[in-house]
Design a protein around this motif. Structure first.
Motif, PDB file in Angstrom:
ATOM      1  N   GLY A 164       8.939   4.460   3.200  1.00  0.00           N
ATOM      2  CA  GLY A 164       7.821   3.867   3.923  1.00  0.00           C
ATOM      3  C   GLY A 164       7.462   2.453   3.510  1.00  0.00           C
ATOM      4  O   GLY A 164       6.894   1.703   4.288  1.00  0.00           O
ATOM      5  N   ARG A 165       7.811   2.057   2.277  1.00  0.00           N
ATOM      6  CA  ARG A 165       7.399   0.712   1.883  1.00  0.00           C
ATOM      7  C   ARG A 165       8.224  -0.359   2.585  1.00  0.00           C
ATOM      8  O   ARG A 165       7.855  -1.525   2.609  1.00  0.00           O
ATOM      9  N   VAL A 166       9.354   0.029   3.163  1.00  0.00           N
ATOM     10  CA  VAL A 166      10.213  -0.945   3.834  1.00  0.00           C
ATOM     11  C   VAL A 166      10.443  -0.614   5.319  1.00  0.00           C
ATOM     12  O   VAL A 166      10.539  -1.515   6.145  1.00  0.00           O
ATOM     13  N   TYR A 217       8.096  -3.303  -7.880  1.00  0.00           N
ATOM     14  CA  TYR A 217       8.605  -2.533  -6.749  1.00  0.00           C
ATOM     15  C   TYR A 217      10.096  -2.240  -6.835  1.00  0.00           C
ATOM     16  O   TYR A 217      10.757  -2.002  -5.848  1.00  0.00           O
ATOM     17  N   LEU A 218      10.657  -2.354  -8.022  1.00  0.00           N
ATOM     18  CA  LEU A 218      12.049  -1.987  -8.198  1.00  0.00           C
ATOM     19  C   LEU A 218      12.143  -1.027  -9.367  1.00  0.00           C
ATOM     20  O   LEU A 218      12.559   0.107  -9.229  1.00  0.00           O
ATOM     21  N   THR A 268       2.025   6.869  -6.523  1.00  0.00           N
ATOM     22  CA  THR A 268       0.921   7.708  -6.993  1.00  0.00           C
ATOM     23  C   THR A 268       1.234   9.178  -6.718  1.00  0.00           C
ATOM     24  O   THR A 268       1.071  10.039  -7.585  1.00  0.00           O
ATOM     25  N   GLU A 269       1.695   9.440  -5.515  1.00  0.00           N
ATOM     26  CA  GLU A 269       2.018  10.810  -5.117  1.00  0.00           C
ATOM     27  C   GLU A 269       3.136  11.378  -6.013  1.00  0.00           C
ATOM     28  O   GLU A 269       3.048  12.505  -6.507  1.00  0.00           O
ATOM     29  N   GLU A 289       0.832  -1.211   0.000  1.00  0.00           N
ATOM     30  CA  GLU A 289       0.000   0.000   0.000  1.00  0.00           C
ATOM     31  C   GLU A 289       0.863   1.257   0.000  1.00  0.00           C
ATOM     32  O   GLU A 289       0.624   2.188  -0.755  1.00  0.00           O
ATOM     33  N   GLU A 290       1.884   1.236   0.854  1.00  0.00           N
ATOM     34  CA  GLU A 290       2.816   2.373   0.939  1.00  0.00           C
ATOM     35  C   GLU A 290       3.523   2.578  -0.399  1.00  0.00           C
ATOM     36  O   GLU A 290       3.693   3.699  -0.859  1.00  0.00           O
ATOM     37  N   ALA A 291       3.958   1.476  -0.997  1.00  0.00           N
ATOM     38  CA  ALA A 291       4.693   1.553  -2.262  1.00  0.00           C
ATOM     39  C   ALA A 291       3.809   2.221  -3.314  1.00  0.00           C
ATOM     40  O   ALA A 291       4.237   3.148  -4.007  1.00  0.00           O
ATOM     41  N   LEU A 292       2.555   1.772  -3.396  1.00  0.00           N
ATOM     42  CA  LEU A 292       1.652   2.337  -4.399  1.00  0.00           C
ATOM     43  C   LEU A 292       1.313   3.785  -4.073  1.00  0.00           C
ATOM     44  O   LEU A 292       1.296   4.635  -4.961  1.00  0.00           O
TER      45      LEU A 292
END
Ligand code: SF4
Lengths: 89, 364
Positions: free
Chosen positions: B248-250, B3-4, A67-68, A60-63
């Protein structure tokens, strides 16, 4: 040294008392220990360093951050388009 | 790769560079702690794309570089013993000691093996009960959980033939040392994302407050790094100190508590000597006394070791952000990756090695 890359959990099995997974990194496969990410499931993306998954990737954070970023990037471009003549001078 | 590749997108990178250029009004010096980030910055040329106001200096975050020569010499002495199967991550194999390296020990008949996970070393111990399997455990907080688990696992299985040489280092005390130096020029930090993945972000809050600096946990792809630089510059420009996570994703604020629990079970904090810098209080991890049977430094006495470092090398200043590699007279002349004179040229993640590889000679 601290390189750690995201990979997808393909399978999980117990080995000598530790949860071990086969991880797919865009085609390349390797094994990693999931002892520190017990919440990882088949299909989860985990961040693996030196044979250990250290975190489950927060999709969710990655997306949200992508997006941002994309939104800001589009804004910048629109902006750049507007003051283009000036910028070239 | 999911994701890379998204975080390598050139159009996002361009837009971030543009935003940084619009935000910056004054010169700022920012340090990236992690050698992996130094390398990514050089490889993608980010240092050359940033506005001239921003100077990136390169931190001490290359564990191979800061491993003291004594530790390497001791490892070489242990690796040469006939009963030993010596194991290590690949990047340690090439590191020269005072007069030797692990590859040469191997070519003289030593049983030296590269492993990808410390659990492979435990497996070797299980399969070779007549041998002593020794694992050279270096690294930051990112690597410590795995190395701790290897000892925990060996203890659980009752393996009497597995041990580690530990030379673990910790990031926050090094940042504290850099910021406390009277010559310090670092005004903001990109914190090492994968160290924070384990330890969380809380440790950095008191440092940020005490020294009034922004500390921004950052990832390793170009977009991650630029996003973190933008965040740091915004905070610098508005005079804000504190910790803001740009990965934040990690990185979760609490890090990985399960990993930290096992680290605490196996290791305890100690003073540690950093190659090129000297001893930093409370900056290392060693194996707890209860687990001394797994501590190769205790089980293999190797006598006194005297080491010698090149007097020309300024890597200590480079590791503290006080100098840049191309400012060293030996850089690219008497010191190259094939014949390294000092800490920051030995590992491919060292700042001198990165400058050499990507031909930075005063341009950044
Ligand atoms: S170029 Fe070589 S001698 Fe100079 S600081 Fe770097 S490692 Fe040391």
């Amino acid at each position: 040294m601290c390189l750690a890359i995201p990979g997808k959990v393909l399978s999980i099995e117990q080995e000598n008392g530790l949860p071990m997974a086969v991880i797919d990194y865009a085609g390349a496969r390797n094994r990693a220990c999931l002892a520190y990410t017990p919440e990882a499931e088949i299909g989860s993306y985990v961040i693996v360093h030196a044979g250990f998954a250290l975190q489950v990737l927060n999709e969710e954070e990655a997306l949200a951050s992508l997006t941002e970023l994309t939104r800001l990037s589009a804004l910048m471009e629109a902006d750049a388009g507007r003051d283009d003549p000036e910028r070239r001078s | 790769m999911k994701y890379l590749s998204e975080f390598r997108d050139p159009s996002l990178a361009r837009s971030l560079l543009e935003q940084i250029a619009r935000t910056v009004t004054r010169p700022w010096t920012i340090m990236e702690i992690c050698g992996g980030q130094t390398h990514a910055i050089m490889r993608h040329g980010l240092d050359q794309l940033l506005p001239p106001e921003i100077t990136l200096v390169h931190g001490p975050g290359c564990p191979v570089c800061v491993t003291p020569l004594e530790t390497i010499d001791r490892a070489l002495a242990i690796a040469a013993r006939p009963e030993v199967i010596f194991t290590s991550f690949g990047d340690m194999l090439r590191v020269p000691g005072s007069s030797d390296d692990l590859f040469r020990v191997k070519s003289r008949g030593g049983d030296v093996r590269m492993v990808y996970s410390p659990l492979e070393a435990v497996k070797l111990a299980r399969e070779n009960p007549a041998h002593q399997v020794v694992f050279l455990a270096v690294g930051f907080e990112t690597t410590a959980p795995g190395n701790a688990m290897a000892i925990k696992q060996a203890a659980a299985e009752g393996l009497a033939n597995f041990s580690e040489i530990t030379s673990h280092v910790l990031v926050p005390p090094a940042m504290e040392a850099i910021l406390s130096s009277p010559q310090n020029r670092v005004q903001g930090f990109l914190a090492a994302g994968h160290v924070c993945a384990v330890m969380g972000t809380g440790q950095y809050v008191p440092i940020a407050e005490k020294h009034r600096v922004p500390i921004v946990p950052a990832g390793f792809e170009p977009v991650d790094i630029l996003q973190a630089i933008l965040q740091t510059v915004r905070m610098l420009e508005s005079g804000e100190a504190g910790v803001v996570n740009a990965y934040g994703r990690v990185v979760r604020d609490a890090g990985n508590p399960a990993a930290r629990a096992v680290m605490d079970e196996v290791f305890t904090v100690c003073d540690r000597k950093w190659r090129g810098i000297g001893t930093i209080p409370g900056s290392g991890l060693r194996i707890r006394d209860e687990l001394a049977a797994f501590d190769a430094e205790k089980t293999f006495p190797v006598g006194d070791i005297t080491t010698s470092e090149s007097p020309d090398c300024i890597s200590g200043l480079i590791l503290q952000g006080l100098r840049k590699p191309h400012e060293c007279p030996a850089f690219g002349a008497s010191c190259t990756p094939l014949h390294p004179l000092g800490a920051t040229m030995v590992s491919s993640e060292g700042a001198c090695a990165a400058y050499f590889k990507y031909a930075r000679r005063g341009t950044s």
